[in-house]
Write an enzyme that holds these catalytic residues in place. Sequence first.
Site, PDB file in Angstrom:
ATOM      1  N   GLY A  50       0.802  -1.221   0.000  1.00  0.00           N
ATOM      2  CA  GLY A  50       0.000   0.000   0.000  1.00  0.00           C
ATOM      3  C   GLY A  50       0.831   1.266   0.000  1.00  0.00           C
ATOM      4  N   CYS A  51       2.147   1.124  -0.006  1.00  0.00           N
ATOM      5  CA  CYS A  51       3.029   2.293  -0.090  1.00  0.00           C
ATOM      6  C   CYS A  51       3.515   2.433  -1.525  1.00  0.00           C
ATOM      7  CB  CYS A  51       4.239   2.132   0.832  1.00  0.00           C
ATOM      8  SG  CYS A  51       3.851   2.297   2.569  1.00  0.00           S
ATOM      9  N   GLN A  52       3.474   3.647  -2.033  1.00  0.00           N
ATOM     10  CA  GLN A  52       3.979   3.886  -3.379  1.00  0.00           C
ATOM     11  C   GLN A  52       5.500   3.719  -3.403  1.00  0.00           C
ATOM     12  OE1 GLN A  52       3.030   7.737  -4.995  1.00  0.00           O
ATOM     13  NE2 GLN A  52       3.130   6.972  -7.077  1.00  0.00           N
ATOM     14  N   SER A  53       6.162   4.228  -2.370  1.00  0.00           N
ATOM     15  CA  SER A  53       7.602   4.045  -2.217  1.00  0.00           C
ATOM     16  C   SER A  53       7.842   2.669  -1.605  1.00  0.00           C
ATOM     17  CB  SER A  53       8.179   5.089  -1.261  1.00  0.00           C
ATOM     18  OG  SER A  53       7.832   6.374  -1.651  1.00  0.00           O
TER      19      SER A  53
END
Length: 142
Positions: A50-53
């Site tokens: 769920g983290c873009q990074s």
Amino acid sequence: MDIKETENRIVREFELLGDWQERYKYIIKLGDKLEPISDSERVEENLVKGCQSQVWLVAQMKDGKVIFKADSDAAITKGLVSLMVRFYSGREPDVIINTPPLFIDKIGMAKHLSPTRANGLASMIKQMKIYAMAFKSQETLS
């Protein structure tokens, strides 16, 4: 220092800073101070979904407390996960599960994060609570 004291300290630190430009610089500085994780911990199963990074989150139970380590490939995200490690690491599972990070709203961070960063931060918090629940259930089985 209990979790409420940690939260109050974080709020006070941010109140001393000026605008959000200054606060972002501080968040990045916090990330720079994060203890690095090993290459062996930079694996797929430690990535926060769920983290873009890329954000790696590792947890272990030591003396009844959950110890978190984390890293990210993005400066602001690394600072955010550093704040969350500072807030939750070294706490008992119940404290992590039952204590929302209210400082996020108190310092106005929620209003100043892009939707993707806000989603990533929520995912980090969720993953930390999942680790705490897993450790708690292991304790109950012991």
